[in-house]
Design a protein around this motif. Structure first.
Motif, PDB file in Angstrom:
ATOM      1  N   ILE A  27      37.375  33.435  15.676  1.00 49.05           N
ATOM      2  CA  ILE A  27      37.090  35.018  14.964  1.00 49.05           C
ATOM      3  C   ILE A  27      36.318  35.343  14.161  1.00 49.05           C
ATOM      4  CG2 ILE A  27      39.060  36.466  14.417  1.00 49.05           C
ATOM      5  CD1 ILE A  27      41.186  35.009  15.816  1.00 49.05           C
ATOM      6  N   SER A  28      36.661  33.682  12.924  1.00 50.65           N
ATOM      7  CA  SER A  28      35.733  34.782  11.914  1.00 50.65           C
ATOM      8  C   SER A  28      34.647  34.489  12.276  1.00 50.65           C
ATOM      9  CB  SER A  28      36.012  33.235  10.685  1.00 50.65           C
ATOM     10  OG  SER A  28      35.732  31.759  11.552  1.00 50.65           O
ATOM     11  N   VAL A  82      32.973  35.046  15.188  1.00 49.74           N
ATOM     12  CA  VAL A  82      32.385  36.588  15.680  1.00 49.74           C
ATOM     13  C   VAL A  82      32.461  37.467  15.082  1.00 49.74           C
ATOM     14  CG1 VAL A  82      33.634  38.330  17.884  1.00 49.74           C
ATOM     15  CG2 VAL A  82      33.563  35.842  17.787  1.00 49.74           C
ATOM     16  N   GLU A  83      33.066  37.693  13.922  1.00 49.41           N
ATOM     17  CA  GLU A  83      33.719  38.881  12.969  1.00 49.41           C
ATOM     18  C   GLU A  83      32.088  38.499  12.317  1.00 49.41           C
ATOM     19  OE1 GLU A  83      36.741  40.864   9.940  1.00 49.41           O
ATOM     20  OE2 GLU A  83      37.672  39.411  10.792  1.00 49.41           O
ATOM     21  N   LEU A 110      29.395  40.055  13.898  1.00 53.15           N
ATOM     22  CA  LEU A 110      29.348  41.379  14.524  1.00 53.15           C
ATOM     23  C   LEU A 110      29.194  42.318  12.926  1.00 53.15           C
ATOM     24  CD1 LEU A 110      33.077  42.070  16.246  1.00 53.15           C
ATOM     25  CD2 LEU A 110      30.589  42.533  16.756  1.00 53.15           C
ATOM     26  N   GLU A 111      29.803  42.164  11.950  1.00 55.52           N
ATOM     27  CA  GLU A 111      28.931  42.958  11.010  1.00 55.52           C
ATOM     28  C   GLU A 111      27.822  42.671  10.581  1.00 55.52           C
ATOM     29  OE1 GLU A 111      31.855  40.678   8.122  1.00 55.52           O
ATOM     30  OE2 GLU A 111      33.396  42.306   8.612  1.00 55.52           O
ATOM     31  N   LYS A 143      29.768  47.368  15.040  1.00 57.89           N
ATOM     32  CA  LYS A 143      30.235  46.949  13.792  1.00 57.89           C
ATOM     33  C   LYS A 143      30.895  47.905  13.003  1.00 57.89           C
ATOM     34  CE  LYS A 143      26.786  46.550   9.543  1.00 57.89           C
ATOM     35  NZ  LYS A 143      25.334  47.253   9.287  1.00 57.89           N
ATOM     36  N   ALA A 198      34.567  45.250  14.002  1.00 58.21           N
ATOM     37  CA  ALA A 198      34.134  44.277  13.512  1.00 58.21           C
ATOM     38  C   ALA A 198      35.639  43.136  13.440  1.00 58.21           C
ATOM     39  CB  ALA A 198      33.598  43.963  12.780  1.00 58.21           C
ATOM     40  N   HIS A 199      36.732  44.202  12.616  1.00 57.34           N
ATOM     41  CA  HIS A 199      37.584  43.003  12.244  1.00 57.34           C
ATOM     42  C   HIS A 199      38.703  43.499  13.653  1.00 57.34           C
ATOM     43  CE1 HIS A 199      40.891  41.868   9.961  1.00 57.34           C
ATOM     44  NE2 HIS A 199      41.786  42.449  10.168  1.00 57.34           N
ATOM     45  N   GLU A 200      39.078  44.422  13.948  1.00 55.54           N
ATOM     46  CA  GLU A 200      39.390  45.185  14.844  1.00 55.54           C
ATOM     47  C   GLU A 200      39.316  44.370  16.075  1.00 55.54           C
ATOM     48  OE1 GLU A 200      40.600  47.705  11.528  1.00 55.54           O
ATOM     49  OE2 GLU A 200      38.229  47.482  12.791  1.00 55.54           O
ATOM     50  N   ALA A 215      37.053  41.409  16.829  1.00 55.24           N
ATOM     51  CA  ALA A 215      37.006  39.879  16.817  1.00 55.24           C
ATOM     52  C   ALA A 215      37.268  38.814  17.202  1.00 55.24           C
ATOM     53  CB  ALA A 215      36.785  39.641  15.359  1.00 55.24           C
ATOM     54  N   SER A 216      39.404  39.061  17.125  1.00 56.06           N
ATOM     55  CA  SER A 216      40.289  38.749  18.289  1.00 56.06           C
ATOM     56  C   SER A 216      40.148  38.470  19.972  1.00 56.06           C
ATOM     57  CB  SER A 216      41.516  38.891  17.406  1.00 56.06           C
ATOM     58  OG  SER A 216      42.208  37.923  18.331  1.00 56.06           O
TER      59      SER A 216
END
Length: 423
Positions: A39-40, A42-43, A46-47, A66, A69-71, A73-74
């Motif tokens: 997940i980290s 991917v996040e 995205l950022e 972007k 990203a946090h929402e 990513a999982s």
């Protein structure tokens, strides 16, 4: 116009050959290890997205991805892991909007446009993660191309020019004559045959799940041209690596890794631009260069790639050069007095005066635009413009073409004084 362009872009593709390999038997590579995308990871990717870039055919804009990203990513990490480990690539990730980019020449000539693919941004995020894993696998196996400078970390046009001409000028300093041959593939990125590419990937030591995913990513691709808001119909993509994708450049590099491995001359590559150089004092020296050329032609035939004969040229260096005629297949290479090599003008005297003249001409044009367009003469306005628009022309590969004559130094300093006087 969009229909005509798409028809032309599709006409250069190599026809797809039937893939006769047994997809179940994974040999010559790493074991079929499951890929774990966190997940980290991917996040973080995205950022890093540029929110001002265009989205793909799925209309998922990078700015939205972007900011969320946090929402997301999982769930994206789960989708990515499922896709890579099962080898299934969604339809949205295999279609592309093509934006035709004009290069040079006549605007009415379809061959003067480069097809750049706008693909799914979500897929590009996965491509970035897979690219890092592919590079790591190749570094571990030690099969990285030592003479490739394009799309390679820590290498550039500058390293290409310096390392190649260091050897060439060393030959000249020892009193030898040298022949340089500039080679250019025709529609290189669009004609890479998928079957041959996948065979080479299997031998590279890449994770087999990733190799299988790439195979499915390349299969049954579709493209349409986007021009001034209008869309053409869909056409099948039967060869090539998508220009504008993340994996495209590295796949092309891996495809031409074995180009010129038997060369007896100095050979160097920057993506599809290849240079060949060697001592040309005696008949045996000419034979070595000609044999290297024949070997490159044989490689192009076996890999279904074509050289653009009109753009392949020879440059004879040295005072007593006999100007031997070389052949590329059945085509006799044209002799050139100067050639634009990765943006730098190289002539047979190697003095770099013409390159200095070209840089001065470009800078004077830019300074003219600034003078006419910007009414302010304030330092806070003009200095940033100078750094952004003028200095790049002076500094591009200057470590290679640094002037050797006072008159050329004076020309370059004169345009800088002109910029200073504007303030």
């Amino acid at each position: 116009m969009a229909q005509y362009l798409n028809k032309y872009f599709a006409s250069v593709f190599n026809k797809a050959k039937e893939d006769r390999r047994d997809n179940g038997s994974m040999t010559n590579g790493n074991e079929d290890m499951e890929v774990d995308i966190t997940i980290s990871e991917v996040e973080a990717k995205l950022e890093q997205l540029n929110g001002t870039k265009s989205g793909g055919p799925d209309n998922l804009h990078p700015r939205i991805l972007k900011e969320l990203a946090h929402e997301i990513a999982s769930p994206l990490a789960r989708i990515f892991n499922e896709s890579v480990n099962s080898g299934v690539v969604p339809y949205d990730w295999r279609i592309a909007n093509i934006v035709p980019i004009f290069k040079k020449g006549k605007k009415s000539d379809l061959g003067n446009y480069r097809p750049v693919s706008l693909t799914s941004v979500v897929c590009k995020v996965l491509e970035k993660i897979l690219k890092e894993k592919v590079v790591k696998d190749i570094e571990v196996s030690g099969k990285w191309d030592k003479i490739q400078h394009g799309f390679t970390k820590g290498r550039s046009c500058q390293t290409n020019l310096i390392s190649f001409f260091e050897k060439v000028t060393d030959f000249l300093d020892k009193g030898n004559t040298v022949d340089l041959i500039y080679l250019d593939f025709s529609k290189a990125f669009d004609t890479v045959p998928h079957g041959e590419l996948l065979v080479k990937l299997e031998k590279m030591g890449i994770n087999m799940n990733i190799e299988r995913w790439i195979r499915n990513w390349l299969k049954l691709r579709l493209q349409r041209v986007l021009l001034k808001g209008e869309l053409s119909g869909w056409r099948e993509v039967t060869s090539g690596v998508p220009q504008g994708s993340v994996l495209g450049p590295i796949l092309f590099n891996l495809f031409i890794t074995d180009l010129g491995t038997k060369s007896g001359s100095v050979l160097i590559k920057f993506a599809d631009d290849t240079k060949l150089g060697g001592i040309a004092n005696l008949e045996k020296d000419w034979d070595i260069i000609q044999e290297d050329l024949d070997d490159l032609v044989n490689w192009s035939n076996s890999n279904r790639m074509k050289f653009n004969s009109e753009k392949c040229k020879v440059m004879h260096l040295g005072i007593n050069n006999k100007n031997f005629s070389y052949k590329l297949g059945t085509h006799q290479l044209e002799v050139t007095e100067e050639e634009k090599d990765l943006g730098v003008l190289v002539d047979r005297r190697m003095t770099m005066s013409h390159q200095c003249d070209m840089a001065v001409k470009k800078i004077n044009v830019v300074l003219g635009y600034i003078r006419r367009s910007i009414s302010s003469r304030d330092k806070k306005v003009l200095v940033p413009l100078y750094k952004a628009l003028v200095r790049p022309h002076l500094e591009y590969c200057v470590q290679f073409w640094s002037p050797m004559f006072k008159k050329d130094e004076f020309k370059l300093e004169q345009v800088q004084r002109r910029a200073t006087r504007m303030i």
